[in-house]
Design an enzyme around this catalytic site. Structure first.
Site, PDB file in Angstrom:
ATOM      1  N   ASN A 155       6.718  -5.319  -7.556  1.00 62.92           N
ATOM      2  CA  ASN A 155       6.827  -4.900  -8.956  1.00 62.92           C
ATOM      3  C   ASN A 155       8.058  -5.487  -9.646  1.00 62.92           C
ATOM      4  OD1 ASN A 155       4.514  -3.294  -9.127  1.00 62.92           O
ATOM      5  ND2 ASN A 155       5.550  -1.655  -8.022  1.00 62.92           N
ATOM      6  N   LYS A 190       1.610 -11.847  -0.499  1.00 63.21           N
ATOM      7  CA  LYS A 190       1.124 -10.505  -0.866  1.00 63.21           C
ATOM      8  C   LYS A 190       0.459  -9.837   0.343  1.00 63.21           C
ATOM      9  CE  LYS A 190      -0.783  -7.426  -4.094  1.00 63.21           C
ATOM     10  NZ  LYS A 190      -1.184  -7.088  -5.435  1.00 63.21           N
ATOM     11  N   GLU A 240       3.211 -14.270 -12.167  1.00 64.99           N
ATOM     12  CA  GLU A 240       3.081 -13.538 -10.894  1.00 64.99           C
ATOM     13  C   GLU A 240       3.307 -14.478  -9.712  1.00 64.99           C
ATOM     14  OE1 GLU A 240       2.919 -10.309 -10.834  1.00 64.99           O
ATOM     15  OE2 GLU A 240       1.583  -9.504 -12.377  1.00 64.99           O
ATOM     16  N   LYS A 291      -4.882  -1.954  -5.117  1.00 66.72           N
ATOM     17  CA  LYS A 291      -4.459  -1.059  -6.206  1.00 66.72           C
ATOM     18  C   LYS A 291      -5.519  -1.100  -7.294  1.00 66.72           C
ATOM     19  CE  LYS A 291       0.561  -0.883  -5.993  1.00 66.72           C
ATOM     20  NZ  LYS A 291       1.831  -1.256  -6.675  1.00 66.72           N
ATOM     21  N   HIS A 349      -0.237  -8.973 -19.737  1.00 68.92           N
ATOM     22  CA  HIS A 349       0.496  -8.378 -18.609  1.00 68.92           C
ATOM     23  C   HIS A 349       1.477  -9.389 -18.003  1.00 68.92           C
ATOM     24  CE1 HIS A 349       1.353  -6.024 -15.049  1.00 68.92           C
ATOM     25  NE2 HIS A 349       0.992  -7.053 -14.302  1.00 68.92           N
ATOM     26  N   ARG A 375       6.408  -2.404  -0.424  1.00 66.95           N
ATOM     27  CA  ARG A 375       5.464  -2.939  -1.416  1.00 66.95           C
ATOM     28  C   ARG A 375       6.031  -2.912  -2.832  1.00 66.95           C
ATOM     29  NH1 ARG A 375      -1.113  -2.294  -1.903  1.00 66.95           N
ATOM     30  NH2 ARG A 375      -1.255  -3.421  -3.876  1.00 66.95           N
ATOM     31  N   HIS A 396       6.123  -3.378 -18.100  1.00 69.82           N
ATOM     32  CA  HIS A 396       5.191  -2.308 -18.484  1.00 69.82           C
ATOM     33  C   HIS A 396       5.677  -1.618 -19.765  1.00 69.82           C
ATOM     34  CE1 HIS A 396       3.166  -1.637 -14.278  1.00 69.82           C
ATOM     35  NE2 HIS A 396       2.814  -2.765 -14.854  1.00 69.82           N
ATOM     36  N   HIS A 415       8.251  -5.628 -13.406  1.00 69.46           N
ATOM     37  CA  HIS A 415       7.198  -4.785 -13.963  1.00 69.46           C
ATOM     38  C   HIS A 415       7.733  -3.565 -14.706  1.00 69.46           C
ATOM     39  CE1 HIS A 415       4.790  -7.374 -11.501  1.00 69.46           C
ATOM     40  NE2 HIS A 415       3.669  -6.742 -11.761  1.00 69.46           N
ATOM     41  N   ARG A 456     -17.815   9.246  -4.119  1.00 70.08           N
ATOM     42  CA  ARG A 456     -16.591   9.336  -3.286  1.00 70.08           C
ATOM     43  C   ARG A 456     -16.306   8.038  -2.523  1.00 70.08           C
ATOM     44  NH1 ARG A 456     -18.811  14.510  -2.001  1.00 70.08           N
ATOM     45  NH2 ARG A 456     -17.958  16.058  -3.423  1.00 70.08           N
ATOM     46  N   GLU A 472       2.566   1.647  -0.686  1.00 70.24           N
ATOM     47  CA  GLU A 472       3.856   1.559  -1.381  1.00 70.24           C
ATOM     48  C   GLU A 472       4.777   2.730  -1.081  1.00 70.24           C
ATOM     49  OE1 GLU A 472       3.658  -0.293  -5.310  1.00 70.24           O
ATOM     50  OE2 GLU A 472       5.389   0.911  -5.909  1.00 70.24           O
TER      51      GLU A 472
HETATM   52  P1  NAD Z   1      -7.574  -9.890 -18.006  1.00 71.32           P
HETATM   53  O1  NAD Z   1      -8.381  -9.279 -16.960  1.00 71.32           O
HETATM   54  O2  NAD Z   1      -7.484  -9.185 -19.320  1.00 71.32           O
HETATM   55  O3  NAD Z   1      -8.059 -11.376 -18.232  1.00 71.32           O
HETATM   56  C1  NAD Z   1      -7.418 -12.157 -19.184  1.00 71.32           C
HETATM   57  C2  NAD Z   1      -8.406 -12.766 -20.195  1.00 71.32           C
HETATM   58  O4  NAD Z   1      -9.027 -13.894 -19.609  1.00 71.32           O
HETATM   59  C3  NAD Z   1      -9.525 -11.844 -20.603  1.00 71.32           C
HETATM   60  O5  NAD Z   1      -9.819 -12.069 -21.959  1.00 71.32           O
HETATM   61  C4  NAD Z   1     -10.669 -12.289 -19.726  1.00 71.32           C
HETATM   62  O6  NAD Z   1     -11.940 -11.976 -20.254  1.00 71.32           O
HETATM   63  C5  NAD Z   1     -10.443 -13.781 -19.711  1.00 71.32           C
HETATM   64  N1  NAD Z   1     -10.976 -14.494 -18.567  1.00 71.32           N
HETATM   65  C6  NAD Z   1     -11.025 -14.097 -17.276  1.00 71.32           C
HETATM   66  N2  NAD Z   1     -11.443 -15.085 -16.499  1.00 71.32           N
HETATM   67  C7  NAD Z   1     -11.691 -16.139 -17.297  1.00 71.32           C
HETATM   68  C8  NAD Z   1     -12.138 -17.451 -17.060  1.00 71.32           C
HETATM   69  N3  NAD Z   1     -12.344 -17.909 -15.834  1.00 71.32           N
HETATM   70  N4  NAD Z   1     -12.303 -18.258 -18.121  1.00 71.32           N
HETATM   71  C9  NAD Z   1     -12.038 -17.816 -19.382  1.00 71.32           C
HETATM   72  N5  NAD Z   1     -11.584 -16.590 -19.660  1.00 71.32           N
HETATM   73  C10 NAD Z   1     -11.401 -15.763 -18.621  1.00 71.32           C
HETATM   74  O7  NAD Z   1      -6.041 -10.069 -17.516  1.00 71.32           O
HETATM   75  P2  NAD Z   1      -5.407 -10.532 -16.139  1.00 71.32           P
HETATM   76  O8  NAD Z   1      -4.168 -11.216 -16.509  1.00 71.32           O
HETATM   77  O9  NAD Z   1      -6.362 -11.194 -15.256  1.00 71.32           O
HETATM   78  O10 NAD Z   1      -5.046  -9.151 -15.431  1.00 71.32           O
HETATM   79  C11 NAD Z   1      -4.138  -8.261 -16.008  1.00 71.32           C
HETATM   80  C12 NAD Z   1      -4.448  -6.888 -15.503  1.00 71.32           C
HETATM   81  O11 NAD Z   1      -4.283  -6.847 -14.082  1.00 71.32           O
HETATM   82  C13 NAD Z   1      -3.543  -5.823 -16.068  1.00 71.32           C
HETATM   83  O12 NAD Z   1      -4.305  -4.714 -16.447  1.00 71.32           O
HETATM   84  C14 NAD Z   1      -2.636  -5.474 -14.910  1.00 71.32           C
HETATM   85  O13 NAD Z   1      -2.178  -4.152 -14.968  1.00 71.32           O
HETATM   86  C15 NAD Z   1      -3.535  -5.700 -13.746  1.00 71.32           C
HETATM   87  N6  NAD Z   1      -2.829  -5.977 -12.499  1.00 71.32           N
HETATM   88  C16 NAD Z   1      -3.170  -5.270 -11.401  1.00 71.32           C
HETATM   89  C17 NAD Z   1      -2.571  -5.536 -10.202  1.00 71.32           C
HETATM   90  C18 NAD Z   1      -3.022  -4.819  -8.956  1.00 71.32           C
HETATM   91  O14 NAD Z   1      -2.362  -4.939  -7.932  1.00 71.32           O
HETATM   92  N7  NAD Z   1      -4.124  -4.111  -9.008  1.00 71.32           N
HETATM   93  C19 NAD Z   1      -1.584  -6.526 -10.118  1.00 71.32           C
HETATM   94  C20 NAD Z   1      -1.255  -7.246 -11.256  1.00 71.32           C
HETATM   95  C21 NAD Z   1      -1.878  -6.960 -12.456  1.00 71.32           C
HETATM   96  N1  GLY Z   2       1.063  -5.885  -8.153  1.00 75.57           N
HETATM   97  C1  GLY Z   2       1.825  -5.002  -7.377  1.00 75.57           C
HETATM   98  C2  GLY Z   2       1.168  -4.525  -6.145  1.00 75.57           C
HETATM   99  O1  GLY Z   2       0.048  -4.871  -5.845  1.00 75.57           O
HETATM  100  O2  GLY Z   2       1.750  -3.761  -5.438  1.00 75.57           O
END
Ligand code: NAD
Ligand code: GLY
Length: 371
Positions: A252, A234, A192, A150, A272, A248, A259, A255, A128, A244
């Site tokens: 998006n 942010k 972003e 998030k 993404h 917030r 998405h 997005h 939890r 949100e």
């Molecule tokens: P990812 O986590 O898939 O990373 C992209 C690629 O880069 C992967 O293959 C990873 O292994 C590689 N990688 C990571 N760091 C590296 C490094 N230093 N050197 C070499 N390779 C490296 O993708 P991302 O773009 O980081 O994140 C996208 C995800 O984040 C999506 O799932 C999206 O929905 C999520 N997201 C969440 C929020 C939130 O607020 N929680 C906001 C935006 C996006």
């Molecule tokens: N990436 C959108 C949020 O964190 O709200």
């Protein structure tokens, strides 16, 4: 939090009462034990990473944590958006339970947004709730996903549909980690960063336009500024609206269309950030058709996205009724209310609002951008 403060290290405070925490941005942070000196000690720490990032950075992080934790464990997940799912999440719980981890165990998310979102969700639900730290290694994760709490996994029918709001104890953005990032991932992160201009700060947008070549070349001072300003914006938004209920949602921007592209093509086909880049251009066209911005603004945003290496033409998702397929996918969005799609649109450069739009108008934008 003054840990490891070289003059070039920036500290941003995210103000959420008892859930407040620092975002630390600088070089040489990930592998320094000083970085983690304010994180509670415990019998065990679990570093969650993936098959790409663990070989690059897990040894450094594990070494830095060793003197604070009796056991430093590592779980290595398969890499990719396609693995942001239940079976992969289960690997984190398996590692925690098989090693007898108690509720003081600290999780460290070492990787991009996928690892960060999954580790956060695991931390929110294991016993939890256990503490966790974000150590983002992609540009996208450093400027967006690691900040704000998030956490989620995907469902085949919709992106990030299952998750929780759960804040980390600290975010550690080590600029050195970006050296190994593939160029396509760098561009995805720039999407972003660009996003923060139209929704909140057009002076920052001007700065990105003027400094894009330095960002593409990973020039350290430019990178540090872009990451810091993005995190400041942010943090400001999240501090006002953690869950949100209103403001917030502006984060998006791009997005809703993005998405739909990601899930419509199958997770992992477009990154993404690529979905967000193209989605911002589509949302800008929608803003223009709603009479909120002029054509010049749409052209300016499109030009910057192109220069950043992002796609601005949207993919065709259905040969029979493409716009209908987009609309169907966009209805499965957390902003939808009673089946009505709600878009983040730009109400004059620098200000975003959330509103619905007539289907015919949205269809027009999709037809234009997929042509
Ligand atoms: P990812 O986590 O898939 O990373 C992209 C690629 O880069 C992967 O293959 C990873 O292994 C590689 N990688 C990571 N760091 C590296 C490094 N230093 N050197 C070499 N390779 C490296 O993708 P991302 O773009 O980081 O994140 C996208 C995800 O984040 C999506 O799932 C999206 O929905 C999520 N997201 C969440 C929020 C939130 O607020 N929680 C906001 C935006 C996006
Ligand atoms: N990436 C959108 C949020 O964190 O709200």
């Amino acid at each position: 939090m003054q840990a490891n403060s070289s003059p070039d290290t920036a500290h941003i405070h995210i103000d959420l009462g008892e859930r407040s925490y620092p975002i630390v941005i600088g070089s040489g942070l990930l592998g320094s034990s000083l970085t983690y000196q304010d994180i509670p000690k415990a019998a065990a720490a679990l570093v969650v990473s993936n098959t790409t990032v663990a070989p690059l950075y897990a040894a450094q992080l594990t070494e830095a944590l060793r003197h604070r934790y009796g056991k430093v464990l590592l779980v290595t997940l398969p890499d990719g958006e396609v693995h942001k799912d239940w079976p992969t999440l289960q690997l984190i719980f398996d590692a925690l339970l098989e090693n007898g981890c108690d509720r003081k165990t600290v999780l460290f998310a070492l990787g991009g947004g996928v690892v960060g979102d999954m580790t956060g969700f695991a931390a929110a639900s294991y016993m939890r709730g256990v503490p966790f730290v974000q150590v983002p290694t992609t540009l996208l994760a450093q400027v967006d996903s690691s900040v704000g709490g998030k956490t989620a996994i995907n469902h085949p029918l919709g992106k990030n549909m299952i998750g929780a709001f759960y804040q980390p104890l600290q975010v550690v953005c080590d600029l050195d980690a970006l050296a190994t990032l593939p160029s396509r991932e760098l561009s995805a992160g720039l999407a972003e960063i660009i996003k923060y201009g139209p929704i909140a700060d057009m002076e920052f947008f001007d700065w990105i336009e003027a400094n894009l070549e330095d960002l593409l070349a990973r020039e350290p001072a430019a990178m540090a500024h872009a990451i810091r300003r993005s995190c400041e914006i942010k943090a400001w938004v999240v501090s006002q609206d953690e869950r949100e209920s209103g403001l917030r949602a502006i984060l998006n921007f791009g997005h809703t269309f993005g998405h739909a592209i990601e899930s419509g093509l199958g997770y992992g086909e477009w990154l993404h950030g690529e979905g967000v880049g193209c989605g911002m251009v589509m949302a800008a066209h929608l803003s223009e058709r709603l009479g909120l911005v002029d054509k010049l603004f749409v052209e300016r945003l499109t030009r910057l996205a192109l220069r950043a290496g992002l796609p601005v033409r949207a993919p065709v998702l259905s040969a029979s009724d493409n716009a209908g397929r987009y609309l169907e996918l966009m209805r499965i969005d957390k902003k939808s209310e009673a089946g009505e799609i709600r878009f983040v649109v730009i109400d004059g450069p620098g200000k975003a609002v959330v509103r619905s739009a007539p289907d015919a108008l949205v269809r027009g934008v999709i037809d234009l951008c997929c042509a």
